[in-house]
Design a protein around this motif. Structure first.
Motif, PDB file in Angstrom:
ATOM      1  N   HIS A  16      74.868  -3.225 -19.342  1.00  0.00           N
ATOM      2  CA  HIS A  16      74.493  -2.890 -20.713  1.00  0.00           C
ATOM      3  C   HIS A  16      73.084  -3.346 -21.090  1.00  0.00           C
ATOM      4  O   HIS A  16      72.612  -3.046 -22.178  1.00  0.00           O
ATOM      5  N   LEU A  17      72.407  -4.074 -20.221  1.00  0.00           N
ATOM      6  CA  LEU A  17      71.065  -4.572 -20.525  1.00  0.00           C
ATOM      7  C   LEU A  17      70.024  -3.458 -20.394  1.00  0.00           C
ATOM      8  O   LEU A  17      70.168  -2.550 -19.591  1.00  0.00           O
ATOM      9  N   ASP A  18      68.980  -3.566 -21.198  1.00  0.00           N
ATOM     10  CA  ASP A  18      67.833  -2.676 -21.083  1.00  0.00           C
ATOM     11  C   ASP A  18      66.747  -3.390 -20.296  1.00  0.00           C
ATOM     12  O   ASP A  18      66.616  -4.616 -20.400  1.00  0.00           O
ATOM     13  N   PRO A  19      65.934  -2.645 -19.531  1.00  0.00           N
ATOM     14  CA  PRO A  19      64.819  -3.284 -18.817  1.00  0.00           C
ATOM     15  C   PRO A  19      63.838  -3.915 -19.817  1.00  0.00           C
ATOM     16  O   PRO A  19      63.489  -3.294 -20.819  1.00  0.00           O
ATOM     17  N   ILE A  20      63.429  -5.152 -19.545  1.00  0.00           N
ATOM     18  CA  ILE A  20      62.508  -5.827 -20.461  1.00  0.00           C
ATOM     19  C   ILE A  20      61.100  -5.933 -19.877  1.00  0.00           C
ATOM     20  O   ILE A  20      60.186  -6.341 -20.572  1.00  0.00           O
ATOM     21  N   PHE A  21      60.926  -5.551 -18.613  1.00  0.00           N
ATOM     22  CA  PHE A  21      59.609  -5.520 -17.979  1.00  0.00           C
ATOM     23  C   PHE A  21      59.456  -4.209 -17.233  1.00  0.00           C
ATOM     24  O   PHE A  21      60.441  -3.618 -16.803  1.00  0.00           O
ATOM     25  N   GLN A  22      58.190  -3.798 -17.064  1.00  0.00           N
ATOM     26  CA  GLN A  22      57.884  -2.607 -16.286  1.00  0.00           C
ATOM     27  C   GLN A  22      56.802  -2.949 -15.282  1.00  0.00           C
ATOM     28  O   GLN A  22      55.813  -3.585 -15.639  1.00  0.00           O
ATOM     29  N   VAL A  23      56.996  -2.513 -14.043  1.00  0.00           N
ATOM     30  CA  VAL A  23      55.980  -2.679 -13.005  1.00  0.00           C
ATOM     31  C   VAL A  23      55.310  -1.325 -12.845  1.00  0.00           C
ATOM     32  O   VAL A  23      55.955  -0.357 -12.469  1.00  0.00           O
ATOM     33  N   GLY A  24      54.024  -1.280 -13.155  1.00  0.00           N
ATOM     34  CA  GLY A  24      53.309  -0.011 -13.132  1.00  0.00           C
ATOM     35  C   GLY A  24      52.359   0.101 -11.962  1.00  0.00           C
ATOM     36  O   GLY A  24      52.573  -0.465 -10.892  1.00  0.00           O
TER      37      GLY A  24
END
Length: 96
Positions: A16-24
Motif C-alpha cells: 500500500h506504500l507509494d514510492p517516496i524517491f525517484q532515481v532518474g
C-alpha cells in the motif's frame, strides 16, 4: 539476511506504500543515499521508483541502493524497489 517468510511479510506491508524517491537520469548519488538512509530510519520500509530515463540497469540501481544504505532489498518488481532496514530509534515493524 531476510528469510523468505520475512520477505513475503514485508512485501505485503509495502503493497500500500507509494514510492517516496525517484532515481532518474543522474542515477544514484551520495546525497540520495543519505536521504534514503534517513527515510529508512524513520519508516523502516520504503519504496523507490526507477524512472524510464535512467541509464543504468534496474538491477544495478537496486543493488547500489541496498548497498549504499546498508538495507535489505525486499523486492524489485517492474521499476519499483522496496528496501527494509531495522530502525534504531523508531522500531515499528516486527518481523515474523
Amino acid at each position: 539476511m531476510l528469510t523468505g517468510k520475512q520477505k513475503r511479510f514485508l512485501r505485503s506491508e509495502a503493497h500500500h506504500l507509494d514510492p517516496i524517491f525517484q532515481v532518474g537520469k543522474g542515477g544514484v548519488n551520495e546525497a540520495m543515499l543519505v536521504q534514503i538512509g534517513e527515510a529508512l530510519e524513520k519508516r523502516e520500509l520504503v519504496k523507490i521508483s526507477i524512472l524510464q530515463n535512467n541509464e543504468d540497469g534496474k538491477h544495478e540501481v537496486a543493488k547500489h541502493l541496498a548497498e549504499g544504505t546498508k538495507a535489505e532489498l525486499v523486492q524489485l518488481i517492474g521499476h519499483t524497489v522496496v528496501l527494509y532496514k531495522v530502525s534504531v530509534n523508531n522500531k515499528r515493524i516486527d518481523l515474523p
